[in-house]
Enzyme design. Sequence first.
Site, PDB file in Angstrom:
ATOM      1  N   GLN A 120       0.846  -1.194   0.000  1.00  0.00           N
ATOM      2  CA  GLN A 120       0.000   0.000   0.000  1.00  0.00           C
ATOM      3  C   GLN A 120       0.879   1.241   0.000  1.00  0.00           C
ATOM      4  OE1 GLN A 120      -2.368  -0.839   3.543  1.00  0.00           O
ATOM      5  NE2 GLN A 120      -1.189   0.618   4.765  1.00  0.00           N
ATOM      6  N   GLY A 146      19.362  15.449   9.905  1.00  0.00           N
ATOM      7  CA  GLY A 146      20.769  15.442  10.266  1.00  0.00           C
ATOM      8  C   GLY A 146      21.111  14.456  11.352  1.00  0.00           C
ATOM      9  N   GLY A 147      21.299  14.973  12.581  1.00  0.00           N
ATOM     10  CA  GLY A 147      21.794  14.123  13.661  1.00  0.00           C
ATOM     11  C   GLY A 147      23.300  13.965  13.565  1.00  0.00           C
ATOM     12  N   TRP A 148      23.849  13.222  14.496  1.00  0.00           N
ATOM     13  CA  TRP A 148      25.304  13.045  14.543  1.00  0.00           C
ATOM     14  C   TRP A 148      25.853  12.436  13.255  1.00  0.00           C
ATOM     15  CZ3 TRP A 148      29.158  14.891  17.267  1.00  0.00           C
ATOM     16  CH2 TRP A 148      30.408  14.270  17.208  1.00  0.00           C
ATOM     17  N   ASP A 195      12.658  20.016  12.061  1.00  0.00           N
ATOM     18  CA  ASP A 195      13.647  20.217  13.121  1.00  0.00           C
ATOM     19  C   ASP A 195      15.025  20.063  12.501  1.00  0.00           C
ATOM     20  OD1 ASP A 195      14.665  20.289  15.931  1.00  0.00           O
ATOM     21  OD2 ASP A 195      15.209  18.204  15.495  1.00  0.00           O
ATOM     22  N   ASP A 197      18.851  19.424  12.947  1.00  0.00           N
ATOM     23  CA  ASP A 197      19.809  18.860  13.902  1.00  0.00           C
ATOM     24  C   ASP A 197      21.179  18.808  13.240  1.00  0.00           C
ATOM     25  OD1 ASP A 197      21.100  17.529  15.924  1.00  0.00           O
ATOM     26  OD2 ASP A 197      19.602  15.974  16.161  1.00  0.00           O
ATOM     27  N   GLU A 199      24.869  19.024  13.393  1.00  0.00           N
ATOM     28  CA  GLU A 199      25.887  18.860  14.435  1.00  0.00           C
ATOM     29  C   GLU A 199      27.296  18.839  13.812  1.00  0.00           C
ATOM     30  OE1 GLU A 199      25.069  15.709  17.266  1.00  0.00           O
ATOM     31  OE2 GLU A 199      22.925  15.858  16.879  1.00  0.00           O
ATOM     32  N   TYR A 275      22.889  16.993  27.944  1.00  0.00           N
ATOM     33  CA  TYR A 275      23.479  15.682  28.239  1.00  0.00           C
ATOM     34  C   TYR A 275      24.764  15.493  27.431  1.00  0.00           C
ATOM     35  CZ  TYR A 275      20.215  15.257  24.315  1.00  0.00           C
ATOM     36  OH  TYR A 275      19.495  15.495  23.168  1.00  0.00           O
ATOM     37  N   ASP A 276      25.419  14.358  27.664  1.00  0.00           N
ATOM     38  CA  ASP A 276      26.711  14.041  27.042  1.00  0.00           C
ATOM     39  C   ASP A 276      27.802  15.022  27.448  1.00  0.00           C
ATOM     40  OD1 ASP A 276      25.607  11.858  25.828  1.00  0.00           O
ATOM     41  OD2 ASP A 276      25.502  12.727  23.821  1.00  0.00           O
ATOM     42  N   TRP A 419      15.586  12.912  24.649  1.00  0.00           N
ATOM     43  CA  TRP A 419      16.348  11.997  23.781  1.00  0.00           C
ATOM     44  C   TRP A 419      16.620  10.733  24.601  1.00  0.00           C
ATOM     45  CZ3 TRP A 419      17.413  11.540  18.775  1.00  0.00           C
ATOM     46  CH2 TRP A 419      18.206  10.440  18.424  1.00  0.00           C
TER      47      TRP A 419
END
Length: 441
Positions: A120, A146-148, A195, A197, A199, A275-276, A419
């Site tokens: 479908q 994107g993202g890392w 969004d 991202d 990086e 974070y990180d 995240w």
Amino acid sequence: MRQLRHRRLTAVVALATVLLTAAPPTVASAGGRPDRQPGYHRVGYFTQWGIYGRAFSVKKLDASGAASRLTHLNYAFGNVSEDGRCYVDGGPGEGDAWADYQRPVPAEESVDGVADAPGQALNGNFGQLAKLKAKHPDLKVLISLGGWSWSTYFSNAARTDASRKAFVASCIDLYLKGNLPGSPGAAAGVFDGVDLDWEWPNWDGEPGNVIRPEDRENFTKLLAEFRRQLDAYGRTTGAHHPLTAFLPANPATMDAGYEGRKIFKYLDFGTVQGYDFHGGWEAVANQQSALRVPAGSPDNPDFSVEVAIDGWLTRGAPRDKLVLGIPFYGRGWTGVTGGGNGLFQPAAGPAPATYEAGYEDYKQLKTLAGNGYTVHRDLRAGHAWLFDGTTFWTYDDPAVVLQKMLYIRRTGLGGAMIWSLDGDDDNATLTKTIGVGLTTW
């Protein structure tokens, strides 16, 4: 036993509130106005690959109650081609069209209990997101680009006026208009916005990323082009299409890649990395997401939530457009020596874990407390960790998350970001804690 745990948590939160209020003022806390807005943004990242090893389907967002606590759901991630276009490619390392929109989802994994028919026009995660939105019509779904791993060619896409126009048009065509390869319009209405991202602009990310000094100015221009084209598209749909961005915690990265207050002219809000701050790539067990720099920290300067938020505020960011990132995972070390509670002690390397050494989901870490591990807290610095004498995990449990929600309220920030949602337990405990903490009474 349940009542005892509830009383203990209540006592922890009460003490955390006192300590938070009594803490010395910073840029973030000075002039903060709690409950300054009708509602807070509650943003969660859903990972494309979570359907595999973690068996985390879109349905679980509905069944656990997580979806009803969110205002925005970011789908991670969309890729950027070398010639600066949004695209979906099933090739290894390039994308997963099968997970995105091709996989026939069985009835037991389907939001509405109805199985997909093979072939479908819209299956997979995208089809399930459409069903989730039908049940939660106020939920906004954004494609996160994107993202890392997939920020390699952002600089190419943002480089010129022509490249920016072409890139933005390709992203709106693919995701908002839903023109999937071979299925024009099949995914229309699944995504409400975008969004970014990246990086990172003009700063090291994954090895091999294209980086240029002009990335800093071009990031602002890229946001302006997204806002222009999203608004134009909105005039045809009669809707506002959100634009957000993931922003770094490191002040040096802020200066290298972002034009401070200028970018917020185009953004609905920015989510700030909370974070990180430290991890198994270092030789000392440390915090990865503390609210404040802990006393005795071996690093000066060091990272913390407060450092990140203050960094953006001093660079002109509107406080109500800053959304604080909350980790639903922990960072860990093993071979920790030196005794004590393990904090700031030397370590042999990253701790063994389910999917990646030194990285473990909250739902796994919560089972360690009392099973050979002791929970330690620094209420003033706002962080917790687990230690069994050898292995150390820094993580956010419900008490830490609630303390951060109080910080968001007190400082007048725009909300919280997660995240990632697949790190929560089956009852969506951390997501529900964010919902409780950011309820406007």
